[in-house]
Motif scaffolding. Sequence first.
Motif, PDB file in Angstrom:
ATOM      1  N   ARG A 155       0.839  -1.195   0.000  1.00 54.21           N
ATOM      2  CA  ARG A 155       0.000   0.000   0.000  1.00 54.21           C
ATOM      3  C   ARG A 155       0.876   1.247   0.000  1.00 54.21           C
ATOM      4  NH1 ARG A 155      -2.967  -3.286   3.661  1.00 54.21           N
ATOM      5  NH2 ARG A 155      -5.094  -3.653   2.934  1.00 54.21           N
ATOM      6  N   THR A 156       0.408   2.259  -0.729  1.00 52.78           N
ATOM      7  CA  THR A 156       1.064   3.562  -0.709  1.00 52.78           C
ATOM      8  C   THR A 156       0.203   4.501   0.111  1.00 52.78           C
ATOM      9  OG1 THR A 156       2.033   3.183  -2.878  1.00 52.78           O
ATOM     10  CG2 THR A 156       1.926   5.453  -2.126  1.00 52.78           C
ATOM     11  N   ASN A 157       0.773   5.057   1.153  1.00 53.63           N
ATOM     12  CA  ASN A 157       0.045   5.963   2.045  1.00 53.63           C
ATOM     13  C   ASN A 157       0.529   7.394   1.789  1.00 53.63           C
ATOM     14  OD1 ASN A 157      -1.124   3.677   3.469  1.00 53.63           O
ATOM     15  ND2 ASN A 157       0.906   3.386   4.330  1.00 53.63           N
ATOM     16  N   THR A 158      -0.440   8.288   1.628  1.00 49.87           N
ATOM     17  CA  THR A 158      -0.119   9.692   1.376  1.00 49.87           C
ATOM     18  C   THR A 158      -0.846  10.548   2.400  1.00 49.87           C
ATOM     19  OG1 THR A 158       0.000   9.185  -0.979  1.00 49.87           O
ATOM     20  CG2 THR A 158      -0.092  11.498  -0.388  1.00 49.87           C
ATOM     21  N   THR A 159      -0.129  11.459   3.040  1.00 54.19           N
ATOM     22  CA  THR A 159      -0.767  12.347   4.006  1.00 54.19           C
ATOM     23  C   THR A 159      -1.654  13.353   3.271  1.00 54.19           C
ATOM     24  OG1 THR A 159       1.036  13.951   3.958  1.00 54.19           O
ATOM     25  CG2 THR A 159       1.220  12.157   5.575  1.00 54.19           C
TER      26      THR A 159
END
Length: 203
Positions: free
Chosen positions: A57-61
């Motif tokens: 998974r790619t998590n972006t704020t």
Amino acid sequence: MDIGIECPHCRQLDLVQSVPALHADGVSTSSETNVYSGVGVASTGLLPVYGIATVERTNTTALARSLAREPARRPVGRLTTLGLLLLLPALFAVVIGVASVATSDNPETTNLGILAGAALLVGGIAAPGLLVLGVAAFRGRRNGRISRGRRTAHAVWHAAFYCHRCGVAFWPMSPAPAIPGRQAFAPQHFRWLVWNAGGYANI
């Protein structure tokens, strides 16, 4: 020439960070192993089934998203394949119709009403596939606009800074003609200026 990168709003330097560095800090990739369970059908009856999958998974704020240099590009390949598959029944209908007219004993007696009805039938069968292909073409044009403007937008985006104290983005000096220097912008307004420089603000 010495260019100061202090925030134009609070005139401080201690909480100022470049936008590319802030974006890099706000995007992370995590890898997890998930266990799945269910019921499978076999010749002997129902069987419990267990599986393990690794998910990346790619998590972006939210802040990194609000300062993105471009909108996400949407995939086109699967949509195009689906549209072509949905057109196959219409193609078969056309082939069957042409074959039936060609093998008819008296092709001159083919009625205009029959041809119009056949065209409507084929059009109705082809409509879902044409609609999906239209969406794929729209996405392709949108992705093309993003690709063409990416270099210009990146130059504007790369020159910007963000003040964590004030929550504003700014450019110490103007990187492009329509971009004002030494002026504070809210993240959404900053993103619009970058996307507008790339030519894809309104897509």
